[in-house]
Design a protein around this motif. Structure first.
Motif, PDB file in Angstrom:
ATOM      1  N   GLY A  79       0.814  -1.207   0.000  1.00 14.45           N
ATOM      2  CA  GLY A  79       0.000   0.000   0.000  1.00 14.45           C
ATOM      3  C   GLY A  79       0.845   1.252   0.000  1.00 14.45           C
ATOM      4  O   GLY A  79       1.661   1.450   0.907  1.00 14.45           O
ATOM      5  N   ALA A  80       0.674   2.104  -1.014  1.00 11.19           N
ATOM      6  CA  ALA A  80       1.448   3.339  -1.136  1.00 11.19           C
ATOM      7  C   ALA A  80       0.573   4.563  -0.911  1.00 11.19           C
ATOM      8  O   ALA A  80       0.671   5.554  -1.626  1.00 11.19           O
TER       9      ALA A  80
ATOM     10  N   GLU B 275       2.215  -1.310  -4.692  1.00 13.26           N
ATOM     11  CA  GLU B 275       0.940  -0.611  -4.839  1.00 13.26           C
ATOM     12  C   GLU B 275       0.182  -1.203  -6.022  1.00 13.26           C
ATOM     13  O   GLU B 275       0.743  -1.373  -7.103  1.00 13.26           O
ATOM     14  N   ALA B 276      -1.085  -1.536  -5.800  1.00 15.55           N
ATOM     15  CA  ALA B 276      -1.876  -2.197  -6.838  1.00 15.55           C
ATOM     16  C   ALA B 276      -2.122  -1.309  -8.052  1.00 15.55           C
ATOM     17  O   ALA B 276      -2.197  -1.794  -9.183  1.00 15.55           O
TER      18      ALA B 276
ATOM     19  N   LEU C   1       9.983   1.606  -4.874  1.00 14.22           N
ATOM     20  CA  LEU C   1       8.548   1.756  -5.116  1.00 14.22           C
ATOM     21  C   LEU C   1       8.153   0.990  -6.367  1.00 14.22           C
ATOM     22  O   LEU C   1       8.762   1.167  -7.431  1.00 14.22           O
ATOM     23  N   GLN C   2       7.143   0.156  -6.256  1.00  8.18           N
ATOM     24  CA  GLN C   2       6.649  -0.622  -7.393  1.00  8.18           C
ATOM     25  C   GLN C   2       5.137  -0.421  -7.512  1.00  8.18           C
ATOM     26  O   GLN C   2       4.352  -1.034  -6.790  1.00  8.18           O
ATOM     27  N   THR C   3       4.738   0.489  -8.419  1.00  7.95           N
ATOM     28  CA  THR C   3       3.312   0.722  -8.644  1.00  7.95           C
ATOM     29  C   THR C   3       2.773  -0.295  -9.646  1.00  7.95           C
ATOM     30  O   THR C   3       3.522  -1.010 -10.314  1.00  7.95           O
ATOM     31  N   TYR C   4       1.462  -0.373  -9.728  1.00 12.12           N
ATOM     32  CA  TYR C   4       0.777  -1.339 -10.597  1.00 12.12           C
ATOM     33  C   TYR C   4       1.353  -2.744 -10.398  1.00 12.12           C
ATOM     34  O   TYR C   4       1.586  -3.485 -11.346  1.00 12.12           O
ATOM     35  N   THR C   5       1.529  -3.068  -9.116  1.00  4.55           N
ATOM     36  CA  THR C   5       2.060  -4.370  -8.731  1.00  4.55           C
ATOM     37  C   THR C   5       1.263  -4.874  -7.532  1.00  4.55           C
ATOM     38  O   THR C   5       1.715  -4.792  -6.385  1.00  4.55           O
ATOM     39  N   PRO C   6       0.052  -5.379  -7.767  1.00  6.36           N
ATOM     40  CA  PRO C   6      -0.770  -5.838  -6.643  1.00  6.36           C
ATOM     41  C   PRO C   6      -0.199  -7.091  -5.982  1.00  6.36           C
ATOM     42  O   PRO C   6       0.306  -7.994  -6.669  1.00  6.36           O
ATOM     43  N   ALA C   7      -0.250  -7.136  -4.671  1.00  4.95           N
ATOM     44  CA  ALA C   7       0.120  -8.340  -3.937  1.00  4.95           C
ATOM     45  C   ALA C   7      -1.058  -9.305  -3.990  1.00  4.95           C
ATOM     46  O   ALA C   7      -2.162  -8.974  -3.563  1.00  4.95           O
ATOM     47  N   LEU C   8      -0.837 -10.488  -4.537  1.00  2.00           N
ATOM     48  CA  LEU C   8      -1.907 -11.464  -4.710  1.00  2.00           C
ATOM     49  C   LEU C   8      -1.984 -12.461  -3.567  1.00  2.00           C
ATOM     50  O   LEU C   8      -3.053 -12.969  -3.237  1.00  2.00           O
ATOM     51  N   SER C   9      -0.831 -12.765  -2.957  1.00  2.00           N
ATOM     52  CA  SER C   9      -0.813 -13.692  -1.835  1.00  2.00           C
ATOM     53  C   SER C   9       0.462 -13.496  -1.035  1.00  2.00           C
ATOM     54  O   SER C   9       1.468 -12.993  -1.557  1.00  2.00           O
TER      55      SER C   9
END
Length: 457
Positions: free
Chosen positions: A39-40, A66-67, A213-221
């Motif tokens: 979460g950013a 950040e997703a 920072l890694q945007t458009y990278t949702p944590a899935l599990s």
């Protein structure tokens, strides 16, 4: 969080995205990070800042996932209101846990006003910060009398912070400028541009070199790694972490299912009202929480550019549950309330009747409402190396900054929650989790006394 709509509504605050909005510090996801923050937004960025500045020599690598874009969620969509809560839940907390526990929360929130002011001055953050008075307004006589009794009760407790509060039972309409006001109260608060605040803070920690920072990278599990620590899986690969901080607020249950009944995503409404260039409108110098005669609550801040940010009206759309409750689609407005603020200034404020003030931007967003109306902060029960700062109840602005400071102390030093200075009722516990799991969906405090986007913010 892979089911988030790719094109959310755009708030006034986000109209001109920051350079880091879509930023990735490295082309590829790191294979390992000492700490991964999910979460950013305000919570994730504040925690990263405290980790770096309070424990400079003791913190290794930090990765923020950040997703979508940085600060694209509730922080970048709220009311810009840094407003402690004195008339909402504090009496409820006192009834549940005693006067001392209630005062802890009030004083913790009040401390944010000056802490944020000092931070902004120290880091030279340009975010339209204004120290002001906030006005609580009641247009319903019964609600006004109840508020007066709350005020008297808080005074009787001898809370020092009440010295800053003034309650008016006479000439309320003339004092606050709201038509039909029966009573009003005033105390110190602040307003700001929340997206600018968080993004400039983020830029400083990314530039320091320890934060990836890694945007458009949702944590899935997030799963236990055979070698110890945790594997965080994303569509772009897996990153190993020694510790994981869950700062995605309304979305934490996607990775921590035990919080499914504890933190519920709820949508709200906010808008910007503008006066045409060259037109004059009466000056507003206070921020507001307005309650109409039929007890519809709205929050409002005036801006130096002449615009007004106003939102809330949850009572209007509360019956249309499927449109806002447990709903994360922030690309679609709640239909029954989307036009509520048309003509709001003219019908609400004295002297605005003949202005051409009109809504020129309206948006929605998703907040995390907790079952018992308290945030969940601290070590996740039963999951070594997992920490949480979530469930802000549309009230994160006067809670997150110092909560993140306390959480950083827990992450780095292994401090107990009780050693951080955070209010006792904020501690996430197995008891709180199980209470929500065993309770009914109607049993929690969601929408109980708050509004959307800064009832309080």
């Amino acid at each position: 969080m892979s089911n988030l709509p790719p094109h959310p509504s755009v708030s006034f605050w986000q109209a001109n995205p920051h350079d880091l909005h879509n930023h990735r510090s490295t082309e590829h996801l790191p294979t390992h990070s000492d700490i991964v923050i999910i979460g950013a937004g305000y919570a994730g960025v504040s925690t990263a800042y405290h980790l770096l500045t309070d424990f400079t020599e003791r913190v290794g690598s930090i990765t923020i996932l950040e997703a979508r874009g940085a600060c694209s969620g509730a922080t970048g969509r709220n009311g810009g209101h840094l407003r402690p809560d004195l008339y909402g839940h504090i009496p409820t907390y006192i009834e549940r846990a005693g006067a001392e526990a209630g005062a802890e929360i009030a004083e913790f929130e009040i401390a944010h006003v000056h802490a944020i002011k000092q931070l902004i001055e120290r880091e030279q953050i340009d975010c339209d910060f204004m120290l002001t008075r906030t006005m609580d307004v009641w247009c319903n006589a019964e609600a006004a009398e109840k508020a007066r009794r709350v005020y008297e009760r808080m005074k009787e407790h001898g809370f020092g912070y009440m010295d800053d509060v003034i309650f008016y039972s006479e000439n309320a309409e003339r004092i606050c400028g709201v038509k039909g006001a029966v009573a009003c109260a005033s105390y110190t608060a602040a307003t700001m541009w929340p997206y600018k605040f968080v993004m400039q803070l983020l830029a400083k920690i990314v530039a320091a070199g320890k934060v990836n920072l890694q945007t458009y990278t949702p944590a899935l599990s997030v799963t236990a790694a055979p070698e110890g620590g945790w594997n965080v899986t994303t569509p772009r690969g897996t990153i190993h972490a020694d510790k994981v901080i869950h700062a995605s607020n309304a979305y934490v249950a996607t990775l921590l299912p035990e919080y499914k009944r504890n933190i519920i995503p709820c949508k709200g409404l906010c808008c910007r009202i503008a006066v045409p260039e060259g037109s004059d409108a009466p000056l507003l110098t206070n921020s507001y929480i307005n309650r109409t005669e039929d007890n519809v609550l709205s929050y409002l801040i005036p801006r130096a550019d002449g615009g007004i940010i106003v939102g809330g009206a949850s009572a209007v759309f509360k019956p249309f549950r499927e449109q806002w409750y447990n709903n994360v689609d922030d690309s679609v407005l709640v239909e029954e309330v989307k036009d509520y603020y048309d003509g709001y200034m003219q019908r609400t404020y004295r002297g605005w009747e003949h202005t051409d003030a009109k809504v020129d931007k309206v948006w929605t967003g998703v907040m995390g409402y907790s079952y018992d109306s308290n945030p969940h902060v601290g070590a996740v029960p039963g999951k070594q190396g997992h920490f949480i700062l979530a469930g802000l109840n549309g009230h994160g602005m006067p809670v997150i900054w110092l909560a993140a400071k306390g959480l950083a102390k827990m992450v780095v030093e292994g401090a107990e929650f009780e050693q951080t200075g955070m209010p006792r009722l904020f501690k996430t516990t197995r008891e709180r989790i199980e209470r929500a799991q065993a309770g009914s969906e109607e049993g929690g405090d969601i929408l109980g006394t708050g509004s959307f986007f800064a009832t309080k913010q």
